[in-house]
Design a protein around this motif. Structure first.
Motif, PDB file in Angstrom:
ATOM      1  N   TYR A 390     -29.279  12.324   0.737  1.00 15.86           N
ATOM      2  CA  TYR A 390     -28.540  13.401   0.316  1.00 15.86           C
ATOM      3  C   TYR A 390     -28.915  14.654  -0.398  1.00 15.86           C
ATOM      4  CZ  TYR A 390     -25.096  17.049  -1.147  1.00 15.86           C
ATOM      5  OH  TYR A 390     -24.083  18.322  -1.476  1.00 15.86           O
ATOM      6  N   ILE A 391     -29.455  13.999  -1.231  1.00 13.26           N
ATOM      7  CA  ILE A 391     -30.725  14.294  -2.355  1.00 13.26           C
ATOM      8  C   ILE A 391     -32.132  15.048  -1.775  1.00 13.26           C
ATOM      9  CG2 ILE A 391     -32.164  14.331  -5.049  1.00 13.26           C
ATOM     10  CD1 ILE A 391     -29.628  12.095  -5.274  1.00 13.26           C
ATOM     11  N   ILE A 392     -32.508  14.978  -1.213  1.00 12.57           N
ATOM     12  CA  ILE A 392     -33.657  14.890  -0.694  1.00 12.57           C
ATOM     13  C   ILE A 392     -33.810  15.714   0.445  1.00 12.57           C
ATOM     14  CG2 ILE A 392     -35.816  13.874   1.326  1.00 12.57           C
ATOM     15  CD1 ILE A 392     -35.820  11.297  -0.129  1.00 12.57           C
ATOM     16  N   LYS A 393     -32.453  15.957   1.053  1.00 17.22           N
ATOM     17  CA  LYS A 393     -32.441  16.929   2.257  1.00 17.22           C
ATOM     18  C   LYS A 393     -31.935  18.079   1.245  1.00 17.22           C
ATOM     19  CE  LYS A 393     -31.634  14.121   6.719  1.00 17.22           C
ATOM     20  NZ  LYS A 393     -30.444  13.548   7.269  1.00 17.22           N
ATOM     21  N   ASN A 394     -31.392  18.015  -0.255  1.00 16.36           N
ATOM     22  CA  ASN A 394     -30.225  18.876   0.455  1.00 16.36           C
ATOM     23  C   ASN A 394     -30.818  19.508  -1.353  1.00 16.36           C
ATOM     24  OD1 ASN A 394     -28.617  19.717   2.270  1.00 16.36           O
ATOM     25  ND2 ASN A 394     -28.018  17.873   1.753  1.00 16.36           N
ATOM     26  N   GLU A 395     -31.407  18.641  -2.225  1.00 12.26           N
ATOM     27  CA  GLU A 395     -31.670  19.435  -3.905  1.00 12.26           C
ATOM     28  C   GLU A 395     -32.935  19.433  -4.112  1.00 12.26           C
ATOM     29  OE1 GLU A 395     -29.280  16.720  -6.038  1.00 12.26           O
ATOM     30  OE2 GLU A 395     -26.755  17.095  -5.222  1.00 12.26           O
ATOM     31  N   SER A 396     -33.902  17.960  -4.387  1.00 11.48           N
ATOM     32  CA  SER A 396     -35.107  17.864  -5.259  1.00 11.48           C
ATOM     33  C   SER A 396     -35.808  16.428  -4.169  1.00 11.48           C
ATOM     34  CB  SER A 396     -34.559  17.485  -6.509  1.00 11.48           C
ATOM     35  OG  SER A 396     -34.445  16.706  -6.549  1.00 11.48           O
ATOM     36  N   SER A 397     -36.927  16.248  -4.450  1.00 14.97           N
ATOM     37  CA  SER A 397     -37.624  14.630  -4.253  1.00 14.97           C
ATOM     38  C   SER A 397     -36.810  14.366  -5.231  1.00 14.97           C
ATOM     39  CB  SER A 397     -39.070  15.182  -5.475  1.00 14.97           C
ATOM     40  OG  SER A 397     -39.660  16.034  -4.979  1.00 14.97           O
ATOM     41  N   VAL A 398     -37.007  13.080  -4.879  1.00 16.60           N
ATOM     42  CA  VAL A 398     -36.578  11.576  -5.324  1.00 16.60           C
ATOM     43  C   VAL A 398     -37.446  10.804  -5.856  1.00 16.60           C
ATOM     44  CG1 VAL A 398     -35.164   9.587  -5.354  1.00 16.60           C
ATOM     45  CG2 VAL A 398     -33.942  12.286  -4.422  1.00 16.60           C
ATOM     46  N   GLY A 399     -37.199  10.022  -7.680  1.00 16.67           N
ATOM     47  CA  GLY A 399     -38.079   8.815  -7.762  1.00 16.67           C
ATOM     48  C   GLY A 399     -37.747   8.100  -7.853  1.00 16.67           C
ATOM     49  N   LEU A 400     -37.970   6.917  -7.271  1.00 11.30           N
ATOM     50  CA  LEU A 400     -37.047   5.202  -7.284  1.00 11.30           C
ATOM     51  C   LEU A 400     -38.167   3.980  -7.945  1.00 11.30           C
ATOM     52  CD1 LEU A 400     -36.805   4.463  -3.346  1.00 11.30           C
ATOM     53  CD2 LEU A 400     -35.432   5.513  -4.739  1.00 11.30           C
ATOM     54  N   VAL A 401     -37.553   4.320  -9.636  1.00 11.97           N
ATOM     55  CA  VAL A 401     -38.119   3.421 -10.566  1.00 11.97           C
ATOM     56  C   VAL A 401     -37.410   2.156 -10.764  1.00 11.97           C
ATOM     57  CG1 VAL A 401     -38.545   3.538 -13.227  1.00 11.97           C
ATOM     58  CG2 VAL A 401     -39.100   5.338 -11.834  1.00 11.97           C
ATOM     59  N   GLU A 402     -38.724   1.342 -10.773  1.00  5.62           N
ATOM     60  CA  GLU A 402     -37.862  -0.288 -10.940  1.00  5.62           C
ATOM     61  C   GLU A 402     -38.918  -1.370 -11.509  1.00  5.62           C
ATOM     62  OE1 GLU A 402     -36.649  -3.811  -7.596  1.00  5.62           O
ATOM     63  OE2 GLU A 402     -38.196  -3.021  -6.775  1.00  5.62           O
TER      64      GLU A 402
END
Length: 596
Positions: A390-402
């Motif tokens: 949902y975030i990628i399609k409608n808001e912004s880029s996403v960074g997965l941090v592990e």
């Protein structure tokens, strides 16, 4: 009771039985060998029978004690050819081994020869299992007894060392009963004569299986690594061509030949503003596990990115590191959202206990809670994926941090791309996705120290998540859930390469390690199995962004299905309850075409 017949009489009896289309079988009421009273009441000498052409059972109890016989010359030639075809030499062999079927609660089975080699155990039954047998045809074609990729009743089958998790044996004065617990959720039981040779083979098998899953490449790992390579720029353009059209990204080769670290791929996609000098500085001092932010996917409709990265030592978050390179950017710390790996492993162990208990006909205490906990983790992963999409399609880029970018990031990043990109729902797209996210980006593809295979517990959870997506979107995937079961099994099969002395000699002279290329993952499957793994109602969409390409996902716990076709496929009574409605329709269609 009459005297035992001669050995020649027994051989004649066995050869006569081979000429018919019926098979020898065991029908034993197994007792607890630790109970002394049970030992007295069980007389295995009186329970061996054979079925003649009229369906009449003939008592073979009189030849039971002389049944520890070597194979005849014809069967031994078959065994030798089978062993040489997989590149192994026969090491230790035991005759007269009783093998019990797991789906009958280890009460029925066949007798044959067991051979231990460097690749695993090979069992060759004395009596051929004819596929045209009327009895076997009934059980094979009945959906009530359907077990996918089942080799239990084959005349020859092999148990790979990678598949063996634990071995338990019980001894008495006459027999050694050995039960093998496999990572593939299958338990296998053999009964052998108690002698020095048997004890030596059991001890040798224990030594061979110690840490074998960590030091040998599985079929899944090697096949995907060799056929979906992410080393050269041309490889990325061929398999991930969508990134090349984005001016904000570039392909870096700063870790060529793993000169900086072996926990990162040789080539990977990064934001264009990150120079090689900055990356080298990050790898050396700034990030944990020598990882850097890597671009996994770009959503072409709006240009938003999916990044994965390890945690930082000198930066607060991805935004402080990347500054104005990617804006806006939402960071998601996976360690704070999903449970640690050790908790998932404990849950999986309890799930395996439930699966093994069902195969022996027992009921495990709290089995529903053990199963429910696993389903809860599957649901939790899908909820995170739903949020990221949902975030990628409608808001912004996403960074997965592990923490070290090697565990949950592989699961979430793969599922997000399956949700967004229709190409990832085809055979080639799905296999290349696993190769990139699970092998090359985590640095497993050519690692020579530590674990060299995919984390099989997290990968099983990933396959479970994909099965939930297939059930909710049956027309969107080129493959069926049976293909996922096949991938699950490929984790525990090692690739055996033929002996090529000239090639090895040449490679030694030039100082290179010789390693033949592995074939495609689906090579070697029969026509029936190829039909089984393909989704007959798959609708291939046009390569344009339309709403029809989007997957539907209801991640509520009430919409999750326990994947019993995988977890309980070796239990005592397979039935239609293990199949989803879509799988039943698929199998009925294949059965109507005589392809199952």
């Amino acid at each position: 009771m009459a005297r035992n017949p001669s050995i020649s009489s027994m051989i004649a009896n066995i050869n006569t039985n081979k000429k018919t289309s019926f098979k020898s079988y065991i029908d034993l009421d197994i007792k607890d060998m630790n109970n002394s009273e049970d030992k007295e009441c069980v007389n295995t000498d009186e329970m061996w029978t054979t079925l003649d052409e009229n369906g009449v059972t003939t008592d073979l109890s009189k030849i039971r004690r002389n049944s520890w016989l070597p194979l005849d010359s014809k069967d031994r030639r078959v065994m030798t050819r089978s062993m040489s075809s997989i590149g192994s030499l026969m090491n230790d062999t035991i005759d007269g081994v009783n093998y019990f079927y797991s789906h009958t609660r280890h009460r029925t089975g066949i007798c044959g020869q067991l051979t231990l080699n460097t690749n695993g155990l090979m069992f060759l039954s004395y009596t051929s299992q004819e596929p045209n047998d009327n009895n076997s045809k009934t059980s094979t074609n009945s959906l009530n007894n359907f077990i996918p990729f089942n080799n239990e009743k084959n005349a020859i089958f092999q148990i790979d060392l990678l598949a063996i998790d634990d071995i338990k044996d019980m001894n008495d004065s006459n027999f050694i009963s050995m039960t093998i617990f496999c990572w593939s959720l299958r338990s296998i039981r053999f009964q052998m004569k108690n002698c020095d040779q048997t004890r030596r083979i059991v001890d040798k098998l224990r030594r061979l299986t110690t840490h074998s899953i960590a030091r040998k490449y599985s079929k899944l790992t090697k096949s995907l690594r060799d056929n979906y390579s992410y080393i050269l720029k041309a490889d990325w353009i061929q398999l991930e061509g969508h990134w090349s059209e984005c001016y904000k990204l570039r392909l870096t080769q700063c870790n060529e030949n793993y000169q900086l670290c072996d926990s990162l791929s040789q080539t990977f996609v990064v934001p264009k503003a990150l120079t090689d000098q900055m990356l080298i500085s990050l790898i050396s001092t700034q990030t944990r596990g020598q990882r850097v932010p890597v671009v996994s996917y770009i959503y072409q409709k709006n240009g938003n990115l999916l990044l994965r990265s390890s945690a930082f030592d000198n930066y607060e978050d991805l935004n402080s590191l990347l500054k104005d390179m990617i804006n806006p950017l939402r960071q998601m710390t996976i360690d704070n959202i999903l449970p640690p790996l050790v908790v998932v492993e404990q849950c999986y162990d309890k799930l395996r206990e439930t699966c093994f208990s069902s195969q022996f006909g027992g009921q495990s205490n709290g089995s529903l809670s053990k199963i429910g906990k696993w389903i809860y983790y599957v649901c939790s992963a899908l909820k995170v994926v739903q949020n990221v999409v949902y975030i990628i399609k409608n808001e912004s880029s996403v960074g997965l941090v592990e923490e070290f970018d090697r565990e949950w990031n592989c699961v979430i990043s793969s599922l997000v791309q399956i949700m967004i990109d229709p190409k990832r729902r085809t055979f080639a797209g799905f296999e290349s996705l696993i190769s990139k996210e699970w092998l090359y980006l985590p640095g497993l593809a050519f690692r020579k120290t530590g674990a060299i295979n995919i984390n099989h517990i997290l990968f099983t959870l990933f396959l479970d998540c994909v099965s939930q997506l297939i059930i909710q979107n049956p027309y969107a995937f080129e493959f069926s859930t049976f293909y996922l079961i096949y991938l699950f099994d490929c984790q525990y099969i090692q690739i055996v390469t033929p002996f090529l002395p000239n090639a090895r000699k040449t490679s030694t002279k030039i100082g290179l390690e010789f390693e033949p290329k592995c074939g495609q993952l689906r090579e070697g499957l029969s026509l029936n199995e190829l039909m089984l793994i393909k989704n007959p109602v798959f609708r291939r969409h046009k390569p344009i962004d339309t709403k029809s390409n989007d997957l539907k996902l209801n991640a509520h716990i009430s919409q999750m299905h326990f994947w019993s076709m995988l977890y309980l496929r070796w239990q005592s009574t397979p039935n239609l309850e293990h199949l989803s409605p879509f799988e039943i329709i698929l199998l009925n269609e294949l059965q109507s075409r005589n392809q199952l």
